[in-house]
Design a protein around this motif. Structure first.
Motif, PDB file in Angstrom:
ATOM      1  N   VAL A   1      53.803 -31.144 -56.792  1.00 10.35           N
ATOM      2  CA  VAL A   1      53.663 -30.574 -55.449  1.00 10.35           C
ATOM      3  C   VAL A   1      54.706 -29.458 -55.265  1.00 10.35           C
ATOM      4  N   PRO A   2      54.345 -28.376 -54.548  1.00 13.57           N
ATOM      5  CA  PRO A   2      55.384 -27.377 -54.251  1.00 13.57           C
ATOM      6  C   PRO A   2      56.511 -28.029 -53.435  1.00 13.57           C
ATOM      7  N   ALA A   3      57.760 -27.676 -53.761  1.00 10.30           N
ATOM      8  CA  ALA A   3      58.904 -28.337 -53.116  1.00 10.30           C
ATOM      9  C   ALA A   3      58.850 -28.216 -51.590  1.00 10.30           C
ATOM     10  N   GLY A   4      58.448 -27.054 -51.080  1.00 10.33           N
ATOM     11  CA  GLY A   4      58.412 -26.849 -49.621  1.00 10.33           C
ATOM     12  C   GLY A   4      57.413 -27.786 -48.950  1.00 10.33           C
ATOM     13  N   LYS A   5      56.275 -27.961 -49.609  1.00 13.19           N
ATOM     14  CA  LYS A   5      55.239 -28.844 -49.060  1.00 13.19           C
ATOM     15  C   LYS A   5      55.759 -30.288 -49.049  1.00 13.19           C
ATOM     16  N   LEU A   6      56.452 -30.663 -50.129  1.00 12.44           N
ATOM     17  CA  LEU A   6      56.999 -32.023 -50.233  1.00 12.44           C
ATOM     18  C   LEU A   6      57.997 -32.287 -49.100  1.00 12.44           C
ATOM     19  N   VAL A   7      58.927 -31.341 -48.894  1.00 13.12           N
ATOM     20  CA  VAL A   7      59.944 -31.514 -47.845  1.00 13.12           C
ATOM     21  C   VAL A   7      59.257 -31.636 -46.486  1.00 13.12           C
TER      22      VAL A   7
ATOM     23  N   LEU B   1      61.219 -33.721 -43.205  1.00 11.93           N
ATOM     24  CA  LEU B   1      62.646 -33.359 -43.201  1.00 11.93           C
ATOM     25  C   LEU B   1      62.944 -32.016 -42.538  1.00 11.93           C
ATOM     26  N   LYS B   2      61.903 -31.286 -42.129  1.00 13.96           N
ATOM     27  CA  LYS B   2      62.170 -30.002 -41.463  1.00 13.96           C
ATOM     28  C   LYS B   2      63.022 -30.244 -40.211  1.00 13.96           C
ATOM     29  N   GLY B   3      64.009 -29.391 -40.003  1.00  8.95           N
ATOM     30  CA  GLY B   3      64.876 -29.547 -38.831  1.00  8.95           C
ATOM     31  C   GLY B   3      66.079 -30.445 -39.094  1.00  8.95           C
ATOM     32  N   THR B   4      66.107 -31.130 -40.247  1.00  6.48           N
ATOM     33  CA  THR B   4      67.276 -31.977 -40.552  1.00  6.48           C
ATOM     34  C   THR B   4      68.515 -31.089 -40.667  1.00  6.48           C
ATOM     35  N   ARG B   5      69.617 -31.568 -40.112  1.00  5.70           N
ATOM     36  CA  ARG B   5      70.811 -30.727 -40.015  1.00  5.70           C
ATOM     37  C   ARG B   5      72.051 -31.450 -40.528  1.00  5.70           C
ATOM     38  N   VAL B   6      72.904 -30.720 -41.232  1.00  2.72           N
ATOM     39  CA  VAL B   6      74.274 -31.182 -41.502  1.00  2.72           C
ATOM     40  C   VAL B   6      75.185 -30.034 -41.097  1.00  2.72           C
ATOM     41  N   GLY B   7      76.012 -30.231 -40.090  1.00  4.18           N
ATOM     42  CA  GLY B   7      76.876 -29.150 -39.590  1.00  4.18           C
ATOM     43  C   GLY B   7      76.022 -27.956 -39.210  1.00  4.18           C
ATOM     44  N   GLY B   8      76.312 -26.808 -39.818  1.00  4.88           N
ATOM     45  CA  GLY B   8      75.569 -25.585 -39.496  1.00  4.88           C
ATOM     46  C   GLY B   8      74.422 -25.309 -40.457  1.00  4.88           C
ATOM     47  N   ALA B   9      74.092 -26.260 -41.323  1.00  5.88           N
ATOM     48  CA  ALA B   9      72.989 -26.069 -42.290  1.00  5.88           C
ATOM     49  C   ALA B   9      71.769 -26.852 -41.826  1.00  5.88           C
TER      50      ALA B   9
ATOM     51  N   VAL C   1      60.283 -23.309 -40.535  1.00  6.03           N
ATOM     52  CA  VAL C   1      59.213 -22.407 -40.981  1.00  6.03           C
ATOM     53  C   VAL C   1      58.734 -22.776 -42.380  1.00  6.03           C
ATOM     54  N   HIS C   2      59.677 -23.052 -43.285  1.00 10.51           N
ATOM     55  CA  HIS C   2      59.335 -23.373 -44.681  1.00 10.51           C
ATOM     56  C   HIS C   2      60.301 -24.439 -45.177  1.00 10.51           C
ATOM     57  N   GLY C   3      59.757 -25.540 -45.671  1.00  9.13           N
ATOM     58  CA  GLY C   3      60.575 -26.692 -46.037  1.00  9.13           C
ATOM     59  C   GLY C   3      61.513 -26.474 -47.210  1.00  9.13           C
TER      60      GLY C   3
ATOM     61  N   ASP D   1      78.370 -28.274 -46.056  1.00  8.41           N
ATOM     62  CA  ASP D   1      77.216 -28.662 -45.225  1.00  8.41           C
ATOM     63  C   ASP D   1      75.916 -28.508 -46.029  1.00  8.41           C
ATOM     64  N   VAL D   2      75.777 -27.351 -46.667  1.00  4.45           N
ATOM     65  CA  VAL D   2      74.530 -27.061 -47.397  1.00  4.45           C
ATOM     66  C   VAL D   2      74.355 -28.064 -48.540  1.00  4.45           C
ATOM     67  N   LEU D   3      75.436 -28.336 -49.256  1.00  2.00           N
ATOM     68  CA  LEU D   3      75.354 -29.271 -50.387  1.00  2.00           C
ATOM     69  C   LEU D   3      74.985 -30.674 -49.916  1.00  2.00           C
ATOM     70  N   ALA D   4      75.545 -31.079 -48.776  1.00  2.00           N
ATOM     71  CA  ALA D   4      75.228 -32.415 -48.248  1.00  2.00           C
ATOM     72  C   ALA D   4      73.759 -32.483 -47.850  1.00  2.00           C
ATOM     73  N   LEU D   5      73.234 -31.400 -47.279  1.00  2.00           N
ATOM     74  CA  LEU D   5      71.826 -31.376 -46.880  1.00  2.00           C
ATOM     75  C   LEU D   5      70.908 -31.413 -48.106  1.00  2.00           C
ATOM     76  N   ILE D   6      71.293 -30.676 -49.138  1.00  2.00           N
ATOM     77  CA  ILE D   6      70.515 -30.695 -50.391  1.00  2.00           C
ATOM     78  C   ILE D   6      70.441 -32.127 -50.916  1.00  2.00           C
ATOM     79  N   GLU D   7      71.564 -32.828 -50.840  1.00  2.00           N
ATOM     80  CA  GLU D   7      71.622 -34.205 -51.347  1.00  2.00           C
ATOM     81  C   GLU D   7      70.692 -35.115 -50.546  1.00  2.00           C
ATOM     82  N   ILE D   8      70.669 -34.923 -49.226  1.00  2.29           N
ATOM     83  CA  ILE D   8      69.778 -35.737 -48.374  1.00  2.29           C
ATOM     84  C   ILE D   8      68.320 -35.519 -48.800  1.00  2.29           C
ATOM     85  N   VAL D   9      67.943 -34.254 -49.007  1.00  2.82           N
ATOM     86  CA  VAL D   9      66.553 -33.956 -49.382  1.00  2.82           C
ATOM     87  C   VAL D   9      66.233 -34.580 -50.738  1.00  2.82           C
TER      88      VAL D   9
END
Ligand code: EPU
Length: 313
Positions: free
Chosen positions: A244-250, A255-263, A268-270, A283-291
């Motif tokens: 599956v395309p990663a964006g479609k999976l997310v 998970l769209k709209g999930t936030r860690v700090g300012g990330a 629009v696109h998952g 923040d970004v790394l923590a969000l990547i880990e959640i996904v």
């Protein structure tokens, strides 16, 4: 000479002074150069030593110096596919921003382009000369060097499909030219350029009616404007998977709209993580880990990052 290793900061200052003395005045060298503003995601710490060599011979000086002193190098392109950690990058960060690296010269259906040339400029130059087949480059917000290094793609086309030959410099400062058919590439990867510097490429298009090229360019722009966020981001975070395309999976994982700090995962696109203006790399790394954790737990899919993650915590 003492047997003790010098303090890292002093060491970097000494290295910068030594390297600076070898370079021509037209090259630029700075210490502790902020890099966040040089990336599209706008996070991350500084470069210990930042260099913009004036031309290929100056680049060779930098590469040989780093090899002899065992100093790590990092090639910074337009920073559009990059996540720099908050502690910044140690060693020498090289950016091919000088005009000598950004030429785009047309010869029939071929374009000889420097690694520093913006993909958008290449696509528009091709259009002006009635050369089709390079329209997809318009939608990739980077320069040619980065696109070659990661075999960047959009609209189901890949950079190396358009490459006739590649020019690169090895870490001894020696330049080479190689036919694209002799360069191994894969989805989002060109292994050769993990240990060599892209200098440029000969791109091949085909004569096309101007209106066909304009229609294709408009299609690429339209696709980007309607399906991708406008806020600062590093483009697609994950490689697409076979399933599956990663964006479609997310998106399907909710998970769209999930936030860690300012990330935030883009609405629009998952497959995009946007910076609301206050994000840190952490923040970004923590969000990547959640996904990644959610994709693995709920769908058994291991997402692999497409963006390059570099630097110190
Ligand atoms: N989709 C969703 N929800 C989303 C996002 C996508 O359902 O939130 C669906 C779309 O409807 C479509 C499918 O997933 O059916 C694929 O989405 P899209 O057409 O947007 O393409 P993509 O595979 O997500 C790829 C590249 C992009 C490139 C676009 C446009 C990768 C990882 N990404 O995205 O490249 O811009 O095609 O050609 O291959 C990048 O490399 O940074 C990048 C953004």
């Amino acid at each position: 000479m003492t047997a003790c290793a010098p303090e890292p900061v002093t060491h970097a200052a000494d290295l910068a002074a030594e390297l600076g003395a070898l370079l021509a005045p037209a090259s630029l060298l700075r210490r502790n150069e902020p890099l966040a503003r040089r990336t599209t995601l706008r996070v991350g710490g500084p470069a210990e030593i930042y260099v913009e060599p004036a031309d290929e011979s100056e680049l060779a000086v930098v590469l040989r110096f780093c090899r002899e002193r065992d100093v790590p190098i990092f090639m910074l392109g337009r920073g559009s596919n990059l996540l720099i950690r908050d502690g910044g990058i140690r060693g020498v960060v090289i950016h091919l921003g000088a005009v000598a690296f950004s030429r785009v010269e047309v010869d029939g259906e071929l374009l000889r382009c420097g690694a520093g040339a913006k993909l958008k400029d290449i696509a528009l130059t091709a259009k002006r000369h009635g050369i089709g087949g390079l329209e997809f480059l318009e939608g990739i917000p980077g320069n040619l060097g980065g696109a070659l290094r990661m075999n960047a793609g959009a609209m189901n086309a890949w950079t190396f499909e358009a490459v006739a030959s590649l020019r690169f410099m090895d870490y001894n400062g020696v330049a080479h030219e190689r036919a694209a058919s002799d360069v191994d590439t894969a989805y989002r990867s060109c292994p050769l350029l993990k240990s060599a510097v892209a200098l440029g490429a000969l791109l091949k298009g085909r004569q096309s009616p101007r209106e066909h090229i304009e229609a294709k360019l408009a299609e690429c722009q339209q696709k980007r404007w309607t399906s991708q966020p406008k806020e600062p981001s590093a483009g697609c975070v994950f490689k697409n998977t076979k399933a599956v395309p990663a964006g479609k999976l997310v998106d399907e994982l909710g998970l769209k709209g999930t936030r860690v700090g300012g990330a935030v995962v883009s609405d629009v696109h998952g497959n995009f993580i946007i910076n609301d203006g206050t994000a840190t790399a952490r923040d970004v790394l923590a969000l990547i880990e959640i996904v990644r954790t959610t994709a693995l737990a709920e769908r058994g899919i291991e997402l692999e990052t497409e963006i390059e993650i570099v630097g110190e915590d």
